[in-house]
Motif scaffolding. Structure first.
Motif, PDB file in Angstrom:
ATOM      1  N   GLN A 113      36.410  15.501 106.286  1.00  0.00           N
ATOM      2  CA  GLN A 113      36.420  16.245 107.557  1.00  0.00           C
ATOM      3  C   GLN A 113      35.460  17.430 107.536  1.00  0.00           C
ATOM      4  O   GLN A 113      35.153  17.974 108.582  1.00  0.00           O
ATOM      5  CB  GLN A 113      37.840  16.733 107.858  1.00  0.00           C
ATOM      6  N   LYS A 114      35.009  17.829 106.355  1.00  0.00           N
ATOM      7  CA  LYS A 114      34.072  18.957 106.199  1.00  0.00           C
ATOM      8  C   LYS A 114      34.641  20.228 106.836  1.00  0.00           C
ATOM      9  O   LYS A 114      33.900  21.035 107.419  1.00  0.00           O
ATOM     10  CB  LYS A 114      32.702  18.629 106.824  1.00  0.00           C
ATOM     11  N   THR A 115      35.949  20.380 106.756  1.00  0.00           N
ATOM     12  CA  THR A 115      36.597  21.560 107.341  1.00  0.00           C
ATOM     13  C   THR A 115      36.141  22.836 106.643  1.00  0.00           C
ATOM     14  O   THR A 115      35.894  23.859 107.292  1.00  0.00           O
ATOM     15  CB  THR A 115      38.122  21.427 107.193  1.00  0.00           C
ATOM     16  N   GLN A 160      33.342  23.424 105.214  1.00  0.00           N
ATOM     17  CA  GLN A 160      31.971  23.730 105.636  1.00  0.00           C
ATOM     18  C   GLN A 160      31.977  24.358 107.024  1.00  0.00           C
ATOM     19  O   GLN A 160      31.212  25.293 107.291  1.00  0.00           O
ATOM     20  CB  GLN A 160      31.118  22.456 105.632  1.00  0.00           C
ATOM     21  N   ALA A 161      32.824  23.819 107.920  1.00  0.00           N
ATOM     22  CA  ALA A 161      32.903  24.377 109.273  1.00  0.00           C
ATOM     23  C   ALA A 161      33.430  25.805 109.222  1.00  0.00           C
ATOM     24  O   ALA A 161      32.902  26.701 109.893  1.00  0.00           O
ATOM     25  CB  ALA A 161      33.813  23.509 110.145  1.00  0.00           C
ATOM     26  N   LEU A 162      34.460  26.038 108.411  1.00  0.00           N
ATOM     27  CA  LEU A 162      35.040  27.387 108.325  1.00  0.00           C
ATOM     28  C   LEU A 162      34.012  28.394 107.823  1.00  0.00           C
ATOM     29  O   LEU A 162      34.012  29.554 108.223  1.00  0.00           O
ATOM     30  CB  LEU A 162      36.257  27.376 107.384  1.00  0.00           C
ATOM     31  N   LEU A 163      33.109  27.924 106.964  1.00  0.00           N
ATOM     32  CA  LEU A 163      32.112  28.844 106.415  1.00  0.00           C
ATOM     33  C   LEU A 163      30.959  29.113 107.379  1.00  0.00           C
ATOM     34  O   LEU A 163      30.040  29.852 107.046  1.00  0.00           O
ATOM     35  CB  LEU A 163      31.589  28.316 105.074  1.00  0.00           C
ATOM     36  N   VAL A 214      47.529  22.450 112.287  1.00  0.00           N
ATOM     37  CA  VAL A 214      47.352  21.002 112.122  1.00  0.00           C
ATOM     38  C   VAL A 214      48.690  20.375 111.728  1.00  0.00           C
ATOM     39  O   VAL A 214      49.106  19.348 112.271  1.00  0.00           O
ATOM     40  CB  VAL A 214      46.282  20.686 111.040  1.00  0.00           C
TER      41      VAL A 214
END
Lengths: 311, 259
Positions: free
Chosen positions: B96-98, B100-103, B21
């Protein structure tokens, strides 16, 4: 691609007596079920029924107060990382990377599965084709419509050829065309052999897609079965929507013909008994403002079981 | 417990995502923050040097520029690692809830946390090293000094990154990040012996400033000019604070992700 032995490998995942409590408030109570391969299992219930909490417990995002989830030989609660390598998870929230293009979103997520370099680019190409996003590969995330974003989240969940896929309210907020497109992809997954668990509060989605359903209310399973079974068992074949006749008259008719009546919108809903009766003629004779006769659906099942309509 | 375990690949993979990023947006994200400590060095160096002349530090006369150069390295480390851990991680966690997405990938909480923390530290290291490089080119810090200071800069980056992550895990609204900035970061930036020796402060302020971690960091980075007699205590203090802040950060962030 996914290879399964159809004689021995039928169970994809087992949820054992899952319960979740926040403080004194129970959110999910003693929910058990099995998800099979080549099956779409639906969790159907209104908002707040505990659907998302159950999905959270299935992949390790929510720690159960009691119970556990078994995925093959892996227990999700003790080894979530290994379990998640075999799962595809589409959460309700949109958490794509806004700094990356469509292609890069998949490419960099593949890295977490140790799929890198040429293999990753090849896999991303396959996934874009699978969810029909090839022509959008270079677009930024904020250029995508809601339906395209959901398809990208699905593609992201499929990177590692998962055997089970969880879809948490995947079509909420999508227009009818986008929902139809998404449904096709879900059916494709099932045909490829995946076990798919889908949560929804859309009755038509559950009826159209799901092989089996768990009906949820306030964190508890209130009934389960195939959509047809549930409708036949709970309602019968046909119902009547009626307006402009007082409740006492309708309740009296319901009692007389051994059926039931519930408030429904601005009127009432009555189930027509399976055996022919003169109930319909009585209703016509009552001169209602509106009278509709139609096939029963899952919404009616819910209304009958809970006294509430699906939100 | 296995869910708290971490593999090098998992940590690297999260770090790699953040680096990608950064690579995409580096012109916007990289130049302005990195130029900040360098600008301080140039502005205060040229602006104040003729007024101040030499300074007495550790009993030795030192030119003003040589005095502030190590402090500017520390400032680069402080600002970049704290803001990445605080502000950017807050965005990744809440907007961005990054995380949460990674998990939803085969990553454990520990891997996602460590990846984020190491990335915050990396940003501190980039800013500190570049400021150090300017100081070396200017002849204010020797290349060997800079090389030997790298582990110290890493410790500072990890400490301030952990402070940032604790902030990200504690605040509920993005504006609240201003609270630690104005109560902690700015006082450290101004009082911890950055632009003047702390000895000129009144005793009460001097005591407070000495306890703040940036003081230990700057004193240790000035090792080429002379160390404090209690330098090993300062090192121990930085390590202790880092461990405290990182464990508090984990306690704040974990319940937000694994409910």
């Amino acid at each position: 691609m996914l290879t399964l032995n159809p004689t021995t490998d039928t169970t994809a995942l087992v949820a054992h007596a899952l319960s979740k409590q926040y403080g004194e408030t129970p959110v999910v109570q003693d929910v058990s079920f099995t998800l099979n391969f080549r099956e779409i299992l639906g969790l159907l219930g209104p908002n707040g029924a505990g659907k998302t909490t159950i999905v959270g417990m299935l992949y390790g995002g929510v720690a159960p107060s009691r119970g556990f989830v078994q995925l093959g030989s892996t227990q999700v609660q003790s080894d979530g990382r290994t379990a998640r390598a075999k799962m595809g998870i589409v959460t309700q929230e949109d958490n794509l990377d806004p700094d990356f293009s469509v292609f890069e979103n998949l490419l960099h997520f593949a890295h977490h599965y140790r799929v890198v370099g040429k293999a990753a680019r090849k896999r991303v190409g396959e996934l874009l084709a699978q969810v029909r996003l090839e022509e959008h590969a270079q677009k930024r995330i904020d250029e995508l419509s809601g339906g395209l974003k959901r398809r990208l989240v699905l593609a992201r969940a499929l990177i590692n050829h998962p055997h089970v896929v969880f879809l948490d309210e995947p079509t909420t907020g999508l227009d009818p065309d986008a929902r139809q497109e998404f449904w096709k992809l879900v059916i494709d997954l099932k045909q490829q052999g995946c076990g798919v668990l889908l949560t929804t509060h859309y009755m038509d989605e559950a009826q159209r897609l799901c092989d089996r359903l768990l009906l949820l209310q306030q964190g508890q399973v209130i009934d389960q079965g195939t959509p047809i079974e549930l409708i036949d068992r709970t309602i019968g074949k046909e119902v009547v929507e009626i307006e402009g006749v007082d409740e006492a008259t309708l309740q009296a008719l319901a009692t007389q013909f051994n059926t039931w009546c519930r408030p429904f919108g601005s009127g009432y809903l009555l189930a027509l008994p399976l055996v022919p009766t003169p109930l319909w003629d009585h209703l016509v004779a009552a001169q209602p403002q509106r009278l509709t006769r139609r096939y029963a659906n899952l919404e009616d099942v819910f209304l009958r079981l809970t006294g509430k309509v699906l939100e | 417990m296995k869910r708290l375990s971490a593999t090098p690949w998992g940590v690297y993979s999260v770090w790699h995502r953040h680096a990608k990023v950064y690579q995409r947006t580096w012109l916007v994200n990289f130049l302005p923050p990195v130029t900040e400590p360098i600008m301080y060095l140039i502005a205060f160096g040229f602006g104040l040097s003729p007024l101040v002349g030499d300074i007495t530090y550790a009993g030795q006369p030192v030119s003003y520029l040589r005095f502030i150069a190590p402090a500017m390295i520390a400032i680069g480390v402080l600002f970049q690692s704290f803001f990445e851990g605080g502000y950017a991680s807050f965005i990744r966690l809440n907007f961005q809830k990054t995380w949460q997405a990674l998990l939803t990938a085969p990553l454990s909480f520990t891997e996602v946390f460590l990846g984020d923390w190491l990335w915050a530290a990396t940003k501190g290291m980039i800013a500190g090293s570049l400021t150090g490089l300017v100081a070396v080119i200017w002849g204010l810090y020797s290349p060997l000094n800079l090389l030997l200071s790298l582990p110290l800069m890493l410790l500072g980056s990890l400490l301030f990154g952990a402070m940032g992550l604790l902030t990200a895990g504690s605040v509920r609204q993005i504006d609240q990040i201003n609270i630690p900035i104005f109560l902690l970061i700015i006082p450290m930036f101004t009082l911890c012996g950055t632009y003047f020796p702390r000895e000129t402060l009144p005793p009460f302020l001097h005591a407070i400033a000495t306890v703040l971690p940036l003081s230990s960091m700057i004193d240790l980075l000035r090792w080429n000019l002379g160390l404090q007699p209690y330098w090993w205590l300062q090192l121990l203090w930085l390590i202790t604070l880092m461990l405290i802040f990182v464990s508090l950060a984990i306690r704040k962030i974990y319940p937000q992700l694994v409910k």
